[in-house]
Design a protein around this motif. Structure first.
Motif, PDB file in Angstrom:
ATOM      1  N   CYS A 118      31.960  39.607  51.222  1.00 44.68           N
ATOM      2  CA  CYS A 118      31.065  39.309  50.095  1.00 44.68           C
ATOM      3  C   CYS A 118      31.634  38.224  49.177  1.00 44.68           C
ATOM      4  O   CYS A 118      30.897  37.360  48.707  1.00 44.68           O
ATOM      5  N   THR A 119      32.923  38.262  48.948  1.00 45.24           N
ATOM      6  CA  THR A 119      33.517  37.291  48.027  1.00 45.24           C
ATOM      7  C   THR A 119      33.455  35.876  48.580  1.00 45.24           C
ATOM      8  O   THR A 119      33.046  34.946  47.880  1.00 45.24           O
ATOM      9  N   SER A 171      29.873  34.734  48.528  1.00 50.82           N
ATOM     10  CA  SER A 171      29.452  34.451  47.163  1.00 50.82           C
ATOM     11  C   SER A 171      30.005  33.119  46.656  1.00 50.82           C
ATOM     12  O   SER A 171      29.279  32.333  46.033  1.00 50.82           O
ATOM     13  N   VAL A 172      31.270  32.861  46.893  1.00 50.43           N
ATOM     14  CA  VAL A 172      31.880  31.596  46.461  1.00 50.43           C
ATOM     15  C   VAL A 172      31.180  30.418  47.133  1.00 50.43           C
ATOM     16  O   VAL A 172      30.812  29.435  46.466  1.00 50.43           O
ATOM     17  N   THR A 210      33.292  28.401  41.757  1.00 50.51           N
ATOM     18  CA  THR A 210      34.277  29.180  42.510  1.00 50.51           C
ATOM     19  C   THR A 210      34.732  30.398  41.714  1.00 50.51           C
ATOM     20  O   THR A 210      34.785  31.514  42.243  1.00 50.51           O
ATOM     21  N   GLY A 221      31.806  32.715  41.490  1.00 49.26           N
ATOM     22  CA  GLY A 221      31.554  33.257  42.823  1.00 49.26           C
ATOM     23  C   GLY A 221      32.517  34.369  43.198  1.00 49.26           C
ATOM     24  O   GLY A 221      32.126  35.359  43.815  1.00 49.26           O
ATOM     25  N   VAL A 222      33.776  34.231  42.805  1.00 48.04           N
ATOM     26  CA  VAL A 222      34.761  35.284  43.063  1.00 48.04           C
ATOM     27  C   VAL A 222      34.378  36.555  42.304  1.00 48.04           C
ATOM     28  O   VAL A 222      34.368  37.651  42.869  1.00 48.04           O
ATOM     29  N   CYS A 223      34.051  36.393  41.038  1.00 47.37           N
ATOM     30  CA  CYS A 223      33.680  37.569  40.220  1.00 47.37           C
ATOM     31  C   CYS A 223      32.436  38.258  40.774  1.00 47.37           C
ATOM     32  O   CYS A 223      32.417  39.486  40.950  1.00 47.37           O
ATOM     33  N   GLY A 279      31.199  37.993  43.789  1.00 47.46           N
ATOM     34  CA  GLY A 279      31.503  38.500  45.129  1.00 47.46           C
ATOM     35  C   GLY A 279      32.240  39.827  45.106  1.00 47.46           C
ATOM     36  O   GLY A 279      31.962  40.718  45.907  1.00 47.46           O
ATOM     37  N   LEU A 280      33.181  39.963  44.187  1.00 47.95           N
ATOM     38  CA  LEU A 280      33.913  41.230  44.060  1.00 47.95           C
ATOM     39  C   LEU A 280      32.985  42.365  43.625  1.00 47.95           C
ATOM     40  O   LEU A 280      33.060  43.476  44.151  1.00 47.95           O
ATOM     41  N   ALA A 295      30.754  43.224  46.605  1.00 47.97           N
ATOM     42  CA  ALA A 295      31.493  44.006  47.607  1.00 47.97           C
ATOM     43  C   ALA A 295      31.568  45.472  47.189  1.00 47.97           C
ATOM     44  O   ALA A 295      31.421  46.376  48.021  1.00 47.97           O
TER      45      ALA A 295
END
Length: 162
Positions: free
Chosen positions: A102-103, A106-107, A142, A145-147, A149-150, A153
């Motif tokens: 997912c991360t 998402s990124v 980025t 996207g990390v936030c 994505g986490l 997930a």
């Protein structure tokens, strides 16, 4: 389509709209114009992992159209649609490879969204000079996207397959 899926799709569209509205209330653009958290992407990433690809695409496109109708303009629709379509295509391709969680999805989606918006702006404004802004948007995309994505997930892990 099952009644359960139709109901969930409606709820996810509503959630994406609410997240879009909440995102508009967070003034991140005071430092750098155009930067957003990407909160509605949480819904799209979740839908990619828990619903059919066509349903996730419908959620994404309906959200863009409704947000433009309720809070935006024709130009915002053009920019958002370009970003959303490119983002969705990239995320779907990466999701299908099975090599990205997912991360990562998402990124890639966040960066693709920024690329799509810059491309739309360059075409509509008939200038390529906007590309200087791309590194700033890619960096912010980025991080966001990390936030997102986490969080996605975590939701995918806790909410079973429909």
């Amino acid at each position: 389509m099952k009644t359960k899926t139709v109901a969930l799709t409606g709820l996810l569209i509503a959630l994406a709209l609410i997240l879009s509205y909440l995102e508009s209330l967070v003034p991140l653009s005071f430092a750098v114009p155009g930067i957003k958290l990407g909160l509605p992407n949480l819904v799209i990433v979740f839908a990619l992992y828990r619903l059919r690809p066509a349903t996730a695409a419908a959620i994404s496109l309906l959200r863009v159209a409704l947000v433009a109708l309720l809070f935006g303009s024709v130009l915002s629709l053009a920019y958002s649609a370009a970003g959303a379509v490119l983002s969705y295509c990239v995320m779907l391709l990466l999701r299908r490879t099975g090599r990205f969680g997912c991360t990562g999805v998402s990124v890639a989606g966040a960066v693709a969204h920024n690329l799509g918006q810059i491309a739309a702006a360059a075409v509509l404004l008939q200038t390529a000079s906007l590309t200087w802004y791309l590194p700033v948007l890619c960096l912010s995309g980025t991080v966001a996207g990390v936030c997102i994505g986490l969080l996605a997930a975590l939701l995918v892990k806790r909410i079973p397959q429909i």
